[in-house]
Design a protein around this motif. Structure first.
Motif, PDB file in Angstrom:
ATOM      1  N   VAL A   1       0.834  -1.205   0.000  1.00 18.56           N
ATOM      2  CA  VAL A   1       0.000   0.000   0.000  1.00 18.56           C
ATOM      3  C   VAL A   1       0.869   1.256   0.000  1.00 18.56           C
ATOM      4  O   VAL A   1       0.628   2.209  -0.754  1.00 18.56           O
ATOM      5  CB  VAL A   1      -0.949  -0.003   1.219  1.00 18.56           C
ATOM      6  N   LYS A   2       1.912   1.262   0.841  1.00 20.13           N
ATOM      7  CA  LYS A   2       2.742   2.459   1.009  1.00 20.13           C
ATOM      8  C   LYS A   2       3.655   2.716  -0.188  1.00 20.13           C
ATOM      9  O   LYS A   2       3.925   3.874  -0.515  1.00 20.13           O
ATOM     10  CB  LYS A   2       3.588   2.337   2.282  1.00 20.13           C
ATOM     11  N   ILE A   3       4.145   1.663  -0.843  1.00 23.39           N
ATOM     12  CA  ILE A   3       5.101   1.860  -1.942  1.00 23.39           C
ATOM     13  C   ILE A   3       4.440   2.570  -3.117  1.00 23.39           C
ATOM     14  O   ILE A   3       5.105   3.293  -3.869  1.00 23.39           O
ATOM     15  CB  ILE A   3       5.718   0.507  -2.400  1.00 23.39           C
ATOM     16  N   TRP A   4       3.153   2.386  -3.293  1.00 20.30           N
ATOM     17  CA  TRP A   4       2.458   2.966  -4.450  1.00 20.30           C
ATOM     18  C   TRP A   4       2.564   4.492  -4.459  1.00 20.30           C
ATOM     19  O   TRP A   4       2.693   5.100  -5.519  1.00 20.30           O
ATOM     20  CB  TRP A   4       0.991   2.536  -4.445  1.00 20.30           C
ATOM     21  N   ASN A   5       2.509   5.089  -3.264  1.00 19.71           N
ATOM     22  CA  ASN A   5       2.556   6.548  -3.177  1.00 19.71           C
ATOM     23  C   ASN A   5       3.865   7.076  -2.596  1.00 19.71           C
ATOM     24  O   ASN A   5       3.974   8.262  -2.289  1.00 19.71           O
ATOM     25  CB  ASN A   5       1.385   7.063  -2.327  1.00 19.71           C
ATOM     26  N   ALA A   6       4.859   6.202  -2.423  1.00 21.18           N
ATOM     27  CA  ALA A   6       6.137   6.635  -1.853  1.00 21.18           C
ATOM     28  C   ALA A   6       6.865   7.564  -2.822  1.00 21.18           C
ATOM     29  O   ALA A   6       6.949   7.285  -4.014  1.00 21.18           O
ATOM     30  CB  ALA A   6       7.004   5.420  -1.540  1.00 21.18           C
ATOM     31  N   LYS A   7       7.379   8.659  -2.306  1.00 24.34           N
ATOM     32  CA  LYS A   7       8.052   9.652  -3.145  1.00 24.34           C
ATOM     33  C   LYS A   7       9.405  10.064  -2.590  1.00 24.34           C
ATOM     34  O   LYS A   7      10.370  10.214  -3.335  1.00 24.34           O
ATOM     35  CB  LYS A   7       7.179  10.911  -3.274  1.00 24.34           C
ATOM     36  N   SER A   8       9.476  10.257  -1.278  1.00 22.22           N
ATOM     37  CA  SER A   8      10.662  10.865  -0.686  1.00 22.22           C
ATOM     38  C   SER A   8      11.697   9.816  -0.283  1.00 22.22           C
ATOM     39  O   SER A   8      11.406   8.623  -0.179  1.00 22.22           O
ATOM     40  CB  SER A   8      10.278  11.677   0.552  1.00 22.22           C
ATOM     41  N   LYS A   9      12.908  10.303  -0.031  1.00 21.01           N
ATOM     42  CA  LYS A   9      13.998   9.472   0.476  1.00 21.01           C
ATOM     43  C   LYS A   9      13.595   8.792   1.774  1.00 21.01           C
ATOM     44  O   LYS A   9      13.892   7.615   1.994  1.00 21.01           O
ATOM     45  CB  LYS A   9      15.186  10.403   0.735  1.00 21.01           C
ATOM     46  N   GLN A  10      12.906   9.538   2.631  1.00 21.83           N
ATOM     47  CA  GLN A  10      12.466   9.004   3.925  1.00 21.83           C
ATOM     48  C   GLN A  10      11.465   7.861   3.738  1.00 21.83           C
ATOM     49  O   GLN A  10      11.500   6.859   4.472  1.00 21.83           O
ATOM     50  CB  GLN A  10      11.833  10.111   4.784  1.00 21.83           C
ATOM     51  N   ASP A  11      10.572   7.995   2.767  1.00 22.40           N
ATOM     52  CA  ASP A  11       9.600   6.937   2.477  1.00 22.40           C
ATOM     53  C   ASP A  11      10.314   5.648   2.108  1.00 22.40           C
ATOM     54  O   ASP A  11      10.006   4.566   2.630  1.00 22.40           O
ATOM     55  CB  ASP A  11       8.681   7.352   1.323  1.00 22.40           C
ATOM     56  N   PHE A  12      11.274   5.751   1.188  1.00 23.68           N
ATOM     57  CA  PHE A  12      11.968   4.563   0.705  1.00 23.68           C
ATOM     58  C   PHE A  12      12.850   3.955   1.796  1.00 23.68           C
ATOM     59  O   PHE A  12      12.969   2.730   1.886  1.00 23.68           O
ATOM     60  CB  PHE A  12      12.805   4.899  -0.537  1.00 23.68           C
ATOM     61  N   HIS A  13      13.451   4.798   2.637  1.00 24.76           N
ATOM     62  CA  HIS A  13      14.268   4.284   3.739  1.00 24.76           C
ATOM     63  C   HIS A  13      13.399   3.506   4.726  1.00 24.76           C
ATOM     64  O   HIS A  13      13.779   2.418   5.185  1.00 24.76           O
ATOM     65  CB  HIS A  13      14.971   5.441   4.462  1.00 24.76           C
ATOM     66  N   PHE A  14      12.235   4.043   5.051  1.00 26.61           N
ATOM     67  CA  PHE A  14      11.314   3.361   5.964  1.00 26.61           C
ATOM     68  C   PHE A  14      10.879   2.010   5.393  1.00 26.61           C
ATOM     69  O   PHE A  14      10.877   0.995   6.100  1.00 26.61           O
ATOM     70  CB  PHE A  14      10.086   4.236   6.219  1.00 26.61           C
ATOM     71  N   LEU A  15      10.529   1.985   4.096  1.00 25.69           N
ATOM     72  CA  LEU A  15      10.054   0.745   3.472  1.00 25.69           C
ATOM     73  C   LEU A  15      11.173  -0.284   3.353  1.00 25.69           C
ATOM     74  O   LEU A  15      10.941  -1.485   3.497  1.00 25.69           O
ATOM     75  CB  LEU A  15       9.458   1.053   2.099  1.00 25.69           C
ATOM     76  N   SER A  16      12.388   0.178   3.116  1.00 22.94           N
ATOM     77  CA  SER A  16      13.538  -0.727   3.079  1.00 22.94           C
ATOM     78  C   SER A  16      13.753  -1.377   4.440  1.00 22.94           C
ATOM     79  O   SER A  16      13.972  -2.594   4.542  1.00 22.94           O
ATOM     80  CB  SER A  16      14.792   0.056   2.659  1.00 22.94           C
ATOM     81  N   THR A  17      13.667  -0.578   5.500  1.00 17.29           N
ATOM     82  CA  THR A  17      13.817  -1.106   6.865  1.00 17.29           C
ATOM     83  C   THR A  17      12.690  -2.071   7.200  1.00 17.29           C
ATOM     84  O   THR A  17      12.902  -3.109   7.839  1.00 17.29           O
ATOM     85  CB  THR A  17      13.840   0.050   7.884  1.00 17.29           C
ATOM     86  N   LEU A  18      11.484  -1.744   6.756  1.00 17.46           N
ATOM     87  CA  LEU A  18      10.332  -2.616   6.990  1.00 17.46           C
ATOM     88  C   LEU A  18      10.567  -4.001   6.393  1.00 17.46           C
ATOM     89  O   LEU A  18      10.313  -5.023   7.035  1.00 17.46           O
ATOM     90  CB  LEU A  18       9.067  -1.990   6.392  1.00 17.46           C
ATOM     91  N   LEU A  19      11.081  -4.049   5.165  1.00 16.40           N
ATOM     92  CA  LEU A  19      11.334  -5.339   4.519  1.00 16.40           C
ATOM     93  C   LEU A  19      12.402  -6.139   5.246  1.00 16.40           C
ATOM     94  O   LEU A  19      12.334  -7.369   5.304  1.00 16.40           O
ATOM     95  CB  LEU A  19      11.754  -5.120   3.058  1.00 16.40           C
ATOM     96  N   LYS A  20      13.375  -5.442   5.814  1.00 17.51           N
ATOM     97  CA  LYS A  20      14.414  -6.132   6.581  1.00 17.51           C
ATOM     98  C   LYS A  20      13.788  -6.897   7.743  1.00 17.51           C
ATOM     99  O   LYS A  20      14.134  -8.052   8.013  1.00 17.51           O
ATOM    100  CB  LYS A  20      15.443  -5.120   7.105  1.00 17.51           C
ATOM    101  N   PHE A  21      12.825  -6.251   8.421  1.00 14.55           N
ATOM    102  CA  PHE A  21      12.185  -6.900   9.561  1.00 14.55           C
ATOM    103  C   PHE A  21      11.173  -7.962   9.127  1.00 14.55           C
ATOM    104  O   PHE A  21      10.954  -8.938   9.847  1.00 14.55           O
ATOM    105  CB  PHE A  21      11.547  -5.858  10.472  1.00 14.55           C
ATOM    106  N   VAL A  22      10.578  -7.803   7.942  1.00 13.74           N
ATOM    107  CA  VAL A  22       9.706  -8.860   7.414  1.00 13.74           C
ATOM    108  C   VAL A  22      10.528 -10.126   7.176  1.00 13.74           C
ATOM    109  O   VAL A  22      10.094 -11.241   7.495  1.00 13.74           O
ATOM    110  CB  VAL A  22       9.011  -8.412   6.111  1.00 13.74           C
TER     111      VAL A  22
END
Length: 308
Positions: free
Chosen positions: A268-289
């Motif tokens: 859901v979040k990746i579809w509207n991700a735009k900023s560096k902070q968005d991508f950093h958060f999603l990258s960290t999220l996948l690490k924990f997944v």
């Protein structure tokens, strides 16, 4: 502290924890013999950590200009630690890691298997020098290395004790390791693309050819979205096929809460991700997944012992 930051100690601890979970939360509870002693297994983990740490160091040494553009506050080489010291650490860690690999390969009477450690060191060096500049190739290389850190457990702990009499049992356990290795490969591949999206400005300045640079952030976002949907659907299928149908309800609930739900959130979040902070958060999220996915081996083992 600068050295610990340089070698990404949090990532190394996660790798070590994942390997410990596989053995003591899963393999030790199966009706099979394991070859390595506890001490030898800890050496296998140490070798993995040493080689991975060396990979982080050589990557930082050769990536100073890009890192100064992308994340100047996190640059260590050239500021806290000299380039010469970085190279010395790189060689020392690789020598220790490969040396342990030679010892363990001789311990299981498969000396040629030491080549696995040399191949890993080579791939990490090639990644830092050339592969990361090639569209998707670098992403695939990093994703593959995480999978190898899982499969190497089976190579050193299961393979030496695999005979005709127990081949089916060992094959079943190894196939489960393979499932998790594929899971880690796919999610880490997606994560590497997201990290490229986070670093697109610095990578572009340095003339690199990552997917976001080649086709743009918007198109890359759609590709990552599609990969995320695919991975989530496969996870749901796997949970339904192997957990639900076997009445492993604790493991099913765990998988839905800690693996599938974060993946749906990611999609859901990746579809509207735009900023560096968005991508950093999603990258960290996948690490924990990935981590919680690996931890599910222990949850499944617990569920099998205490059947719901």
């Amino acid at each position: 502290m600068k050295f610990l930051k340089l070698i990404r100690y949090q990532n190394l601890l996660l790798i070590a924890l994942m390997q410990l979970i596989f053995r003591y939360g899963f393999l030790k509870h199966q009706d099979i013999y394991l070859f390595l002693s506890d001490g030898q297994y800890l050496l296998l983990i140490l070798s993995t950590m040493m080689i991975a740490a060396a990979g982080y160091i050589i990557n930082d040494i050769l990536d100073q200009e890009t890192d100064n553009e992308n994340k100047p506050e996190r640059v260590i080489i050239g500021k806290g630690i000299s380039e010469t010291m970085g190279y010395n650490l790189y060689f020392a860690l690789n020598v220790i890691g490969v040396g342990i690999g030679f010892y363990l390969s001789n311990a299981i009477q498969k000396p040629t298997f030491a080549g696995i450690f040399i191949i890993i060191v080579t791939i990490l060096y090639l990644y830092a020098t050339t592969l990361k500049q090639m569209i998707l190739i670098g992403n695939l290389a990093v994703a593959l290395l995480l999978s190898i850190s899982i499969l190497i457990i089976g190579v050193y702990d299961l393979l030496p004790l695999t005979f005709d009499s127990n081949r089916n049992e060992m094959a079943l356990v190894f196939s489960l390791l393979m499932d998790y290795a594929i899971f880690a490969f796919v999610l880490n591949f997606i994560r590497e693309i997201v990290k490229d999206m986070e670093d697109v400005d610095g990578d572009y300045t340095q003339g690199m050819n990552t997917l976001p640079i080649a086709i743009g952030i918007n198109r890359t976002t759609k590709i990552v979205f599609g990969l995320g949907v695919f991975a989530t659907c496969v996870l749901l299928w796997y949970i339904n096929t192997y957990l639900m149908t076997n009445h492993l309800y604790y493991a099913t609930i765990y998988g839905l809460l800690f693996v599938v739900s974060p993946m749906i959130f990611f999609v859901v979040k990746i579809w509207n991700a735009k900023s560096k902070q968005d991508f950093h958060f999603l990258s960290t999220l996948l690490k924990f997944v990935i981590f919680f996915g690996i931890l599910s081996t222990a949850v499944i083992t617990f569920n099998l012992k205490h059947h719901a």
